[in-house]
Design a protein around this motif. Structure first.
Motif, PDB file in Angstrom:
ATOM      1  N   GLU A  81       8.838   0.949   2.291  1.00 57.97           N
ATOM      2  CA  GLU A  81       7.641   1.241   2.735  1.00 57.97           C
ATOM      3  C   GLU A  81       7.056   0.542   4.159  1.00 57.97           C
ATOM      4  OE1 GLU A  81       4.322   1.411   0.105  1.00 57.97           O
ATOM      5  OE2 GLU A  81       5.311   3.205  -1.317  1.00 57.97           O
ATOM      6  N   VAL A  82       6.663   0.965   5.155  1.00 59.27           N
ATOM      7  CA  VAL A  82       6.190   0.064   6.352  1.00 59.27           C
ATOM      8  C   VAL A  82       4.945   0.618   6.549  1.00 59.27           C
ATOM      9  CG1 VAL A  82       6.634  -0.129   8.800  1.00 59.27           C
ATOM     10  CG2 VAL A  82       8.702   0.399   7.062  1.00 59.27           C
ATOM     11  N   THR A  83       4.046  -0.480   6.386  1.00 55.34           N
ATOM     12  CA  THR A  83       2.435  -0.240   6.621  1.00 55.34           C
ATOM     13  C   THR A  83       2.259  -1.050   7.862  1.00 55.34           C
ATOM     14  OG1 THR A  83       2.234   0.219   4.283  1.00 55.34           O
ATOM     15  CG2 THR A  83       0.141  -0.493   5.407  1.00 55.34           C
ATOM     16  N   ASP A  84       1.195  -0.450   8.589  1.00 55.22           N
ATOM     17  CA  ASP A  84       0.284  -0.983   9.694  1.00 55.22           C
ATOM     18  C   ASP A  84      -1.064  -1.017   9.634  1.00 55.22           C
ATOM     19  OD1 ASP A  84      -0.669   1.190  11.294  1.00 55.22           O
ATOM     20  OD2 ASP A  84       1.396   1.907  11.352  1.00 55.22           O
ATOM     21  N   THR A  85      -1.568  -1.671  10.499  1.00 51.79           N
ATOM     22  CA  THR A  85      -3.053  -1.649  10.524  1.00 51.79           C
ATOM     23  C   THR A  85      -3.691  -1.283  11.525  1.00 51.79           C
ATOM     24  OG1 THR A  85      -3.257  -3.987  11.301  1.00 51.79           O
ATOM     25  CG2 THR A  85      -3.295  -3.625   8.841  1.00 51.79           C
ATOM     26  N   GLY A  86      -2.787   0.000  12.233  1.00 47.57           N
ATOM     27  CA  GLY A  86      -3.139   0.384  13.562  1.00 47.57           C
ATOM     28  C   GLY A  86      -4.359   1.535  13.422  1.00 47.57           C
ATOM     29  N   LYS A  87      -4.346   2.333  14.495  1.00 48.81           N
ATOM     30  CA  LYS A  87      -5.257   3.248  14.878  1.00 48.81           C
ATOM     31  C   LYS A  87      -5.083   4.417  13.730  1.00 48.81           C
ATOM     32  CE  LYS A  87      -2.850   5.160  18.697  1.00 48.81           C
ATOM     33  NZ  LYS A  87      -2.807   5.643  20.189  1.00 48.81           N
ATOM     34  N   GLY A  88      -4.110   4.798  12.904  1.00 46.79           N
ATOM     35  CA  GLY A  88      -3.889   5.915  11.996  1.00 46.79           C
ATOM     36  C   GLY A  88      -3.536   7.070  12.775  1.00 46.79           C
ATOM     37  N   ILE A  89      -3.177   8.036  11.957  1.00 47.28           N
ATOM     38  CA  ILE A  89      -2.828   9.460  12.569  1.00 47.28           C
ATOM     39  C   ILE A  89      -4.003  10.582  11.896  1.00 47.28           C
ATOM     40  CG2 ILE A  89      -1.012  11.320  12.441  1.00 47.28           C
ATOM     41  CD1 ILE A  89       0.850   8.930  11.757  1.00 47.28           C
ATOM     42  N   GLY A 119      18.338  11.064   1.828  1.00 41.76           N
ATOM     43  CA  GLY A 119      17.052  10.443   1.460  1.00 41.76           C
ATOM     44  C   GLY A 119      16.203  11.299   1.935  1.00 41.76           C
ATOM     45  N   GLU A 120      14.632  10.577   1.988  1.00 37.23           N
ATOM     46  CA  GLU A 120      13.502  11.281   2.384  1.00 37.23           C
ATOM     47  C   GLU A 120      12.578  10.193   3.212  1.00 37.23           C
ATOM     48  OE1 GLU A 120      11.204  13.342  -0.685  1.00 37.23           O
ATOM     49  OE2 GLU A 120      12.528  12.127  -2.171  1.00 37.23           O
ATOM     50  N   LEU A 121      12.131  10.760   4.403  1.00 35.60           N
ATOM     51  CA  LEU A 121      11.253   9.925   5.101  1.00 35.60           C
ATOM     52  C   LEU A 121       9.946  10.802   5.354  1.00 35.60           C
ATOM     53  CD1 LEU A 121      10.383   7.788   7.147  1.00 35.60           C
ATOM     54  CD2 LEU A 121      11.806   8.741   9.063  1.00 35.60           C
ATOM     55  N   PHE A 122       8.837  10.221   5.076  1.00 30.60           N
ATOM     56  CA  PHE A 122       7.429  10.918   5.058  1.00 30.60           C
ATOM     57  C   PHE A 122       6.549  10.095   5.378  1.00 30.60           C
ATOM     58  CE2 PHE A 122       8.599  10.451   0.782  1.00 30.60           C
ATOM     59  CZ  PHE A 122       7.387   9.950   0.211  1.00 30.60           C
ATOM     60  N   ILE A 123       5.268  10.618   5.520  1.00 26.52           N
ATOM     61  CA  ILE A 123       3.967   9.644   5.714  1.00 26.52           C
ATOM     62  C   ILE A 123       3.263   9.619   4.135  1.00 26.52           C
ATOM     63  CG2 ILE A 123       1.695   9.465   6.893  1.00 26.52           C
ATOM     64  CD1 ILE A 123       2.956  10.894   9.086  1.00 26.52           C
ATOM     65  N   LYS A 124       3.370   8.469   3.840  1.00 23.44           N
ATOM     66  CA  LYS A 124       2.919   8.370   2.397  1.00 23.44           C
ATOM     67  C   LYS A 124       1.270   8.470   2.591  1.00 23.44           C
ATOM     68  CE  LYS A 124       2.329   5.065  -1.451  1.00 23.44           C
ATOM     69  NZ  LYS A 124       2.680   3.624  -2.019  1.00 23.44           N
ATOM     70  N   HIS A 125       0.628   7.533   3.582  1.00 20.06           N
ATOM     71  CA  HIS A 125      -0.748   7.562   3.842  1.00 20.06           C
ATOM     72  C   HIS A 125      -0.937   7.176   4.942  1.00 20.06           C
ATOM     73  CE1 HIS A 125      -5.078   6.876   2.830  1.00 20.06           C
ATOM     74  NE2 HIS A 125      -5.001   5.946   3.371  1.00 20.06           N
ATOM     75  N   SER A 126      -2.237   7.832   5.774  1.00 22.30           N
ATOM     76  CA  SER A 126      -2.719   7.563   6.933  1.00 22.30           C
ATOM     77  C   SER A 126      -4.274   7.787   7.214  1.00 22.30           C
ATOM     78  CB  SER A 126      -1.953   8.351   8.059  1.00 22.30           C
ATOM     79  OG  SER A 126      -2.349   7.698   9.300  1.00 22.30           O
ATOM     80  N   GLU A 127      -5.017   6.839   7.747  1.00 25.35           N
ATOM     81  CA  GLU A 127      -6.436   6.939   7.761  1.00 25.35           C
ATOM     82  C   GLU A 127      -6.857   6.735   9.046  1.00 25.35           C
ATOM     83  OE1 GLU A 127     -10.570   5.768   5.567  1.00 25.35           O
ATOM     84  OE2 GLU A 127      -8.585   5.227   4.626  1.00 25.35           O
ATOM     85  N   VAL A 128      -7.436   7.305   9.940  1.00 22.93           N
ATOM     86  CA  VAL A 128      -7.884   7.039  11.398  1.00 22.93           C
ATOM     87  C   VAL A 128      -8.699   5.786  11.209  1.00 22.93           C
ATOM     88  CG1 VAL A 128      -9.046   7.938  13.415  1.00 22.93           C
ATOM     89  CG2 VAL A 128      -7.887   9.425  12.017  1.00 22.93           C
ATOM     90  N   GLY A 129      -8.074   4.830  12.095  1.00 30.23           N
ATOM     91  CA  GLY A 129      -9.045   3.453  12.367  1.00 30.23           C
ATOM     92  C   GLY A 129      -8.404   2.637  11.429  1.00 30.23           C
ATOM     93  N   LYS A 130      -7.632   2.801  10.235  1.00 29.87           N
ATOM     94  CA  LYS A 130      -7.215   1.814   9.360  1.00 29.87           C
ATOM     95  C   LYS A 130      -5.773   1.699   9.298  1.00 29.87           C
ATOM     96  CE  LYS A 130     -11.327   2.217   6.110  1.00 29.87           C
ATOM     97  NZ  LYS A 130     -11.703   2.465   4.879  1.00 29.87           N
ATOM     98  N   GLY A 131      -5.019   2.438   9.539  1.00 23.14           N
ATOM     99  CA  GLY A 131      -3.465   2.187   9.467  1.00 23.14           C
ATOM    100  C   GLY A 131      -2.762   3.296   8.944  1.00 23.14           C
ATOM    101  N   THR A 132      -1.392   3.154   9.098  1.00 24.37           N
ATOM    102  CA  THR A 132      -0.594   4.351   8.330  1.00 24.37           C
ATOM    103  C   THR A 132       0.970   3.653   7.658  1.00 24.37           C
ATOM    104  OG1 THR A 132      -0.873   5.670  10.341  1.00 24.37           O
ATOM    105  CG2 THR A 132       1.118   6.242   9.140  1.00 24.37           C
ATOM    106  N   THR A 133       1.045   4.377   6.477  1.00 20.63           N
ATOM    107  CA  THR A 133       2.224   3.924   5.844  1.00 20.63           C
ATOM    108  C   THR A 133       3.291   4.863   5.622  1.00 20.63           C
ATOM    109  OG1 THR A 133       0.722   2.605   4.230  1.00 20.63           O
ATOM    110  CG2 THR A 133       2.963   3.244   3.571  1.00 20.63           C
ATOM    111  N   PHE A 134       4.396   4.466   6.204  1.00 22.37           N
ATOM    112  CA  PHE A 134       5.731   5.479   6.392  1.00 22.37           C
ATOM    113  C   PHE A 134       6.606   5.104   5.058  1.00 22.37           C
ATOM    114  CE2 PHE A 134       4.451   6.135  10.858  1.00 22.37           C
ATOM    115  CZ  PHE A 134       4.888   7.252  10.989  1.00 22.37           C
ATOM    116  N   LYS A 135       7.093   6.070   4.274  1.00 22.46           N
ATOM    117  CA  LYS A 135       7.971   5.606   3.037  1.00 22.46           C
ATOM    118  C   LYS A 135       9.495   6.251   3.385  1.00 22.46           C
ATOM    119  CE  LYS A 135       7.724   6.132  -1.902  1.00 22.46           C
ATOM    120  NZ  LYS A 135       6.860   6.566  -3.113  1.00 22.46           N
TER     121      LYS A 135
END
Length: 386
Positions: free
Chosen positions: A320-328, A365-381
């Protein structure tokens, strides 16, 4: 190509509408014609029964018997003026077993026939006033004619769907071939200048004053060779080898970290494991991690944190790659992995699309967006099978 596909869809839709509309109008015309003919037949059948009950002439009775016996399609139920069935002998073309076993069968059929056609009424006597009613339903032929447009609509819809899938698959195949050809040509074109640069780097290394510069240049040349190797592998079946996933991720994080702003922090959590082996193609897997990290950097605009977790589960390896960016935003999430989609001012929008293809097609395998919230960040899995 998109316009061509749109024209195909428009043409097919117009053809389908024309076919179905014509079929509906003609089927309705036939249905009305058959319905009128069946009502006439029922009326003749009823009149023949009335004649048979009121005559003693043998010839007339034989004629009415022929008329009544010819009706072997239209279901009919005779009732009194209060809609009570007269009896099993005053019924035509219905299930005799159900008539005897189910007391509500005839009443249910009367209600069904009442919704289909007006009953034919025959006066039995004037004083007191008695009438018989004859309820009848649609024959099998009439039902088939009425259902025919629906069946044809389903067939036309299936035909259009199959055609669209075929056209879409063909276009995607063509696009894939074009992209693969462009990638291989890019790798080929990079080969000549790379060879020349390697020669110049070796010459610089011989000069003690330029040794430091030559070492840094060699790293960039090696990087270019890696990029060329990645492009060369697109469209070909890559060879998978046993590699330490943690080591590959650490090396890529180190590479990106040197080029990231100082206000961006990186962390890797492998839950105290130092070696997790998976079957991967190292150059292509590195490309995926690089794309995810660069995507995270672009989302944070110079400050924030990027956290990578690696879990060694029973049957899979989860990254899992999680950032604290602007989200999607929610409306953009379905489009993130589509070729050409990007919210950035620069770039072709191919990084995530290629990454998904590398993980899902080449590594199963699989690659997808696990979670994303505008203004808080995104997690790719990423999920890799062991």
């Amino acid at each position: 190509m998109v316009r061509q596909l749109f024209n195909w869809r428009s043409a097919l839709a117009l053809v389908a509408i024309a076919i179905v509309t014509g079929t509906i109008f003609y089927s309705n015309y036939l249905a009305k014609k058959i319905a009128a003919d069946e009502r006439r037949k029922v009326n003749v059948w009823v009149q023949s029964l009335k004649t048979r009950s009121n005559t003693s002439d043998q010839s007339a009775m034989e004629l009415t018997n022929i008329i009544t016996s010819e009706n072997n399609e239209i279901p009919i139920i005779a009732t009194d003026e209060k809609d009570n069935p007269l009896g099993p002998n005053d019924v035509a073309n219905l299930d005799s077993v159900k008539i005897r076993s189910d007391t509500n069968y005839l009443r249910n059929k009367i209600e069904e026939f009442r919704n289909q056609h007006e009953p034919i009424t025959v006066e039995i006597s004037k004083d007191p006033h008695y009438v018989n009613k004859y309820y009848y339903g649609d024959s099998q032929l009439l039902q088939e004619v009425r259902y025919y447009p629906i069946i044809q609509l389903v067939i036309v819809a299936l035909f259009i769907l199959i055609t669209l899938i075929t056209v879409s698959t063909r276009n995607k195949s063509t696009q894939n071939q074009v992209w693969a050809g462009m990638a291989k040509e890019t790798a080929h074109q990079l080969g000549t200048p790379l060879s020349s640069l390697q020669g110049w780097v070796e010459m610089l290394k011989e000069d003690p004053a330029s040794e430091k510069i030559a070492t840094e240049m060699a790293k960039d040349v090696d990087r270019l060779k890696l990029v060329s190797d990645r492009f060369g592998k697109i469209g070909s079946t890559p060879q998978l080898e046993e590699k330490n996933i943690i080591e590959l991720i650490e090396n890529m994080v180190a590479y990106i970290k040197r080029r990231a702003p100082e206000k961006v922090s990186f962390s890797i959590n492998s839950f105290n494991e130092h070696e997790i082996i998976a079957m991967v193609n190292a150059p292509l897997f590195d490309w995926v991690i690089e794309n995810l990290l660069k995507n995270a950097l672009d989302a944070m605009e110079g400050k924030g944190s990027i956290d990578i977790t690696v879990k060694n589960e029973t049957a899979t390896i989860v990254i899992e790659v999680t950032d604290t960016g602007k989200g999607i935003s929610k409306q953009n999430i379905p489009n993130v992995f589509k070729p050409g989609f990007t919210t950035k001012k620069r770039g072709w929008g191919l990084g995530l699309s290629l990454s998904k293809r590398i993980i899902e097609q080449y590594h199963k395998g699989e690659l997808f967006i696990k979670h994303s919230e505008v203004g808080k960040g995104t997690t790719f899995k990423i999920v890799l099978k062991k």
